[in-house]
Design a protein around this motif. Structure first.
Motif, short mmCIF file in Angstrom:
data_model
loop_
_atom_site.label_atom_id
_atom_site.label_comp_id
_atom_site.label_asym_id
_atom_site.label_seq_id
_atom_site.Cartn_x
_atom_site.Cartn_y
_atom_site.Cartn_z
N LEU A 540 0.81 -1.21 -0.14
CA LEU A 540 -0.10 -0.09 0.11
C LEU A 540 0.83 1.16 0.19
N ALA A 541 1.71 1.27 0.94
CA ALA A 541 2.80 2.44 0.99
C ALA A 541 3.62 2.55 -0.47
N ALA A 542 3.94 1.77 -0.90
CA ALA A 542 4.73 1.74 -2.20
C ALA A 542 3.79 2.14 -3.34
N ARG A 543 2.73 1.24 -3.34
CA ARG A 543 1.96 1.59 -4.86
C ARG A 543 1.04 2.56 -4.65
N TRP A 544 0.31 3.12 -3.29
CA TRP A 544 -0.75 3.96 -3.29
C TRP A 544 -0.41 5.33 -2.46
N GLY A 545 0.61 5.11 -1.64
CA GLY A 545 0.97 6.41 -0.86
C GLY A 545 -0.13 7.15 -0.03
N ARG A 546 -0.36 8.21 -0.11
CA ARG A 546 -1.53 9.01 0.65
C ARG A 546 -2.77 8.82 0.12
N HIS A 547 -3.09 8.06 -1.07
CA HIS A 547 -4.23 7.84 -1.79
C HIS A 547 -5.12 7.18 -0.72
N PRO A 548 -6.30 7.27 -0.77
CA PRO A 548 -7.41 6.57 0.20
C PRO A 548 -7.06 5.21 0.01
N LEU A 549 -6.75 4.78 -1.12
CA LEU A 549 -6.55 3.16 -1.41
C LEU A 549 -5.44 2.67 -0.77
N GLY A 550 -4.66 3.70 -0.17
CA GLY A 550 -3.39 3.34 0.44
C GLY A 550 -3.60 3.15 2.15
N ARG A 551 -4.95 3.34 2.42
CA ARG A 551 -5.42 3.25 3.82
C ARG A 551 -5.70 1.91 4.24
N ASP A 552 -4.90 1.60 5.17
CA ASP A 552 -5.28 0.25 5.74
C ASP A 552 -6.58 0.32 6.56
N VAL A 553 -7.45 -0.90 6.66
CA VAL A 553 -8.46 -1.02 7.26
C VAL A 553 -8.14 -0.68 8.87
N LEU A 554 -6.98 -1.34 9.51
CA LEU A 554 -6.73 -1.52 10.76
C LEU A 554 -5.96 -0.43 11.09
N PRO A 555 -5.96 0.60 11.75
CA PRO A 555 -5.06 1.55 12.02
C PRO A 555 -3.97 0.77 13.03
N PRO A 556 -2.77 1.58 13.13
CA PRO A 556 -1.72 1.21 13.99
C PRO A 556 -2.09 1.63 15.63
N PRO A 557 -1.56 1.07 16.52
CA PRO A 557 -2.04 1.22 17.77
C PRO A 557 -1.80 2.75 18.37
N ALA A 624 3.47 3.93 -10.82
CA ALA A 624 4.05 2.59 -10.29
C ALA A 624 5.48 3.00 -9.73
N PRO A 625 5.99 1.97 -8.85
CA PRO A 625 7.18 2.35 -8.37
C PRO A 625 8.20 1.70 -9.32
N ILE A 626 9.22 2.42 -9.40
CA ILE A 626 10.22 1.96 -10.37
C ILE A 626 11.03 0.56 -9.87
N ALA A 627 11.20 0.25 -8.62
CA ALA A 627 11.35 -0.76 -8.06
C ALA A 627 10.22 -1.77 -7.92
#
Length: 819
Positions: A540-557, A624-627
């Motif tokens: 998610l971080a590599a492909r979508w960044g701050r886009h809403p699709l990059g938001r995980d369902v479960l937030p960190p503690p 899309a990320p280069i790597a």
């Protein structure tokens, strides 16, 4: 060819329970299969197994489960009562304690027995028609909706004789040290009081005499069933019967067919087809069976891919281990059956249909179930024909009536009549889900989904829903929040009043908010070490960044720390007024009357305030990320891989076909699954995620490290699919995945989604294979894939290269120069 031997640890406890443990990282799942299902019920005990399961779960304190971040549920099958607990990584003790607390609960109070008996009766009233039809065929099971209120002596006797250690299987998946996990279970399991005989009783549980056949319950109105029982089928026959059922779903040889299935128990199997409308005649039944026996190679190839395991409640690897051990004494039984399903030949299907089904199945339907004799012949007029040709689309069901309205406050109301439906589904939803959460608000949508249905204004919504015999729950999504419910056909107006009361003024009890936040915190901490989750977050971080699709369902503690009742209440008041809501009602009712009922209940409902914060427009997706292949260090002994492929926006015309493509990619007998399994993958899951303007497909795999072979095998399978296109069998599998929903709950969910994304359900999806072939060519592209692999640090490419690089030759020592 049989699959590789399962890497499991198996042992028996001193009282006689069997423990099966599969290692690996990630979430912990514990299933306890206890002998004592519906087939064990004696005369006068109908419903006792289901009631005992309810009472066991009801006595586990919800706060205790939340504190450990453990989800606990249960169900009853023909041969077992099953309890399942799911917790985060390393939560084995908490998951096991939840199950031990259920089966070892003290004798229930009479008031609790009466309350749970009412809930069991309500569940039976609302059972899916297919489940009721299966019970009719089995001759035992749910039966009448009237559940006796058994006394404490009868319940204690049932627990003592049916939940005995010698008839128990405990299966665990996700344990870091399988032998240690087995020792932990062995130490904890004899403790529950209900597993030990009372004083003065023999240690060996008494054996019941076989109960006489129970009268079959009537079929639901408007439904028919074709079914028969098969005594002691071997793996070959069971595989052929399962493929024959999958072929019936594809061929649809009987008009009005709704579903076809096989269910196996320890000693027998049931083959059942269900449908609505006029049941087939005896001649049509014979013709349909002949069509199955002569099904072509393409249909059977698709049926093999789409065939699932014929076991009640088994939907994951730990369930397969438990069911195989408990029912057949072999934890690898399900794996062997899967392997056999993939190799069933047309001759085997033809033989099992003629030997096991032809002349042995019968039809029941209409207003009363017919007896065992042949079905009465239906009068025919000149030129009439009731048999559809094999492979032809099913005869159209009665046209659904739809009424729509937009209320003055802006509320959209959609009501649909489904003739013959036995329940009414009512869904309320709003745009705005966890993708819109800001700093200090992470997790608020999940908290609201749990807290809103608990109490509405001054009404205890949970108790009120149980009293009405209905169900009410919240649904949290990436782009929406909703309330979903289902009610009996004669109580839907009362259910509508309760749902709309929750929509207008949920109490958002502070204790419910705090409890849900605690549960989310425990879950986030428990999953922190999961390799699969680490791989998904890295993708998610590599492909979508701050886009809403990059938001995980479960937030960190850390992001859940500031979430409290005030934050939840402000969020609801700002975004979820009744005005912008979508209300959908589906069932056998008058649509215009349903719309009028909503209009009356929401009269004077406020619009969304102009000052209310609206979600900002989503930023454009990242390039899309280069790597395209990323590596992340993870825990030892387990590797996880996430392969991200391009997807479609939620409102794309071809979006419905994406579910068909996902069915091809994730089918248990499909090319991708077969290639991954042959290379050592332990599991494969395919997810379809979409939103405004963008979407993606994600393949999640778990394997033994370093997982290079798994990635290469999946890449080869995807390249072959893209180059040659889907086969005829895969096209049939995709079509089967796109069969329109028939149940009111699924129809209501589809209508809500279509309204929120601004597209009609199924709009723009032509009924031909050209769209799917074009979709495969556009999306199944390995050059566009992003691959993230989480594996131990000592197995990354650089470390392995250094470890295998030969050392340079040592130079000879130079002689010292004399001083």
């Amino acid at each position: 060819m049989l699959p590789a031997p399962l890497s499991v640890h198996r042992e028996r406890t001193a009282p006689g329970a069997t423990i099966v443990v599969a290692g690996g990282g990630g979430p912990v799942t514990v299933e306890a299969w206890l002998g004592g299902g519906t087939s064990d019920e004696g005369t006068g005990e109908a419903g006792l197994a289901h009631l005992a399961e309810h009472l066991a779960l009801a006595q586990v304190v919800p706060a205790d489960r939340a504190a450990g971040g453990v989800g606990l549920d249960g169900w009853v099958g023909p041969d077992a009562t099953v309890f399942r607990a799911i917790g985060g990584a390393g939560a084995l003790v908490e998951a096991l304690a939840a199950i031990v607390g259920a089966v070892g609960a003290p004798a229930p109070a009479p008031s609790l027995v009466a309350a749970e008996a009412s809930r069991v009766a309500a569940e039976r009233d609302h059972e899916a028609p297919r489940a009721r039809l299966l019970s009719w065929l089995w001759g035992r099971g749910p039966g009448s909706a009237v559940v006796p209120v058994f006394d404490g002596v009868a319940i204690e006797r049932w627990w003592r004789t049916s939940f005995a250690p010698a008839r128990t299987t405990i299966a665990i998946r996700g344990a870091d040290d399988p032998p240690a996990a087995a020792r932990l279970v062995a130490a904890a399991w004899p403790a529950p009081r209900s597993l030990r005989p009372s004083r003065g009783r023999a240690e060996r549980p008494p054996v019941r005499a076989p109960a006489p056949p129970r009268a079959r319950p009537p079929l639901p109105p408007g439904w028919w069933a074709i079914g028969g029982r098969v005594a002691r089928p071997d793996v070959d026959d069971l595989a052929a019967l399962t493929v024959a059922a999958a072929a019936a779903r594809l061929l649809r040889p009987w008009s009005g067919l709704d579903h076809a299935d096989v269910v196996a128990s320890r000693t027998r199997a049931a083959w059942i087809v269900t449908g609505r409308g006029q049941p087939p005649t005896a001649r049509e039944l014979a013709r349909g069976l002949a069509a199955l026996a002569s099904a072509g190679d393409a249909v059977l190839a698709a049926a093999r891919v789409g065939a699932g395991l014929p076991l009640v409640g088994v939907d994951d690897p730990v369930g397969e281990l438990a069911a195989g051990q408990h029912l057949f004494g072999d934890p690898a039984w399900a794996a062997r059956l899967r392997a056999r399903l993939a190799t069933v030949e047309p001759a085997a299907v033809a033989a099992v249909v003629r030997r096991r089904l032809a002349g042995r199945v019968r039809v029941a339907g209409g207003r009363a179930a017919r007896g065992p004799g042949p079905a009465p012949r239906r009068p025919r007029g000149p030129g009439t024909s009731t048999r559809p040709t094999p492979g032809a689309p099913p005869a159209p069901s009665p046209r659904a009536e739809v009424a729509e309205a937009t209320l003055p406050a802006g509320t959209r109301v959609i009501a649909m009549r489904v003739p013959g439906a036995t329940e009414v589904a009512i869904h309320v939803a709003w745009r705005g889900g966890f993708a819109d959460e800001g700093e200090g608000e992470r997790g608020v949508v999940a908290v609201l989904a749990a807290a809103a249905p608990a109490s509405c204004a001054a009404v205890d919504a949970a108790a009120e829903a149980a009293a009405l015999g209905g169900e009410l729950a919240g649904v949290a999504g990436r782009w929406s929040l909703g309330l979903r419910s289902r009610w009996s056909r004669d109580r839907w107006r009362d259910g509508l009043a309760l749902v709309l009361a929750c929509a207008r003024s949920p109490a958002l009890d502070a204790a419910a908010v705090s409890g849900e936040r605690t549960r989310l915190l425990a879950m986030a901490r428990g999953l922190a070490g999961s390799p699969t989750r680490a791989a998904y977050l890295a993708y998610l971080a590599a492909r979508w960044g701050r886009h809403p699709l990059g938001r995980d369902v479960l937030p960190p503690p850390g992001e859940l720390a500031g979430l409290d009742h005030d934050v939840a209440a402000r969020w609801w008041q700002a975004r979820y007024a009744p005005g912008p809501a979508v209300v959908v009602i589906v069932g056998d009712l008058a649509p215009a009357a349903a719309v009028a009922a909503v209009r009356e209940r929401l009269a004077g409902a406020p619009r969304l305030r102009a000052s209310s914060p609206l979600p900002p427009p989503p930023p454009p997706p990242l390039r899309a990320p280069i790597a395209r292949q990323l590596f992340v260090d993870g825990p030892p002994a387990t590797a996880a891989v996430v392969i991200g492929l391009p997807g479609l926006a939620a409102d794309a015309a071809e979006r419905p076909w994406l579910d068909g493509l996902a069915a091809i990619l994730g089918a248990p007998g499909g090319r991708v699954h077969a290639a991954a399994t042959a290379a050592g993958a332990r599991s494969l899951r395919v997810a379809v995620v979409d939103g405004p303007g963008a979407g993606y497909l994600a393949l999640e795999l778990e394997a033994a490290p370093p997982a290079d072979a798994v990635v290469a095998a999946v890449a080869g399978a995807l390249r072959a699919l893209a180059a040659g296109g889907p086969t005829a069998a895969e096209l049939e599998l995709a079509r089967a995945a796109l069969v329109p929903a028939a149940e009111p709950s699924r129809l209501a969910a589809a209508l809500v989604r279509a309204e929120l994304v601004g597209a009609a359900p199924g709009a723009g999806a032509p009924a031909d294979e050209a769209t799917l072939r074009a979709l495969v060519a556009a999306l199944v592209r390995w050059d566009e894939a992003t691959v993230v692999t989480v594996r131990p640090a000592d197995m990354t490419p650089g470390v392995r290269a250094r470890a295998t690089r030969p050392l340079p030759p040592r130079r000879g020592a130079r002689p010292r120069r004399p001083r």
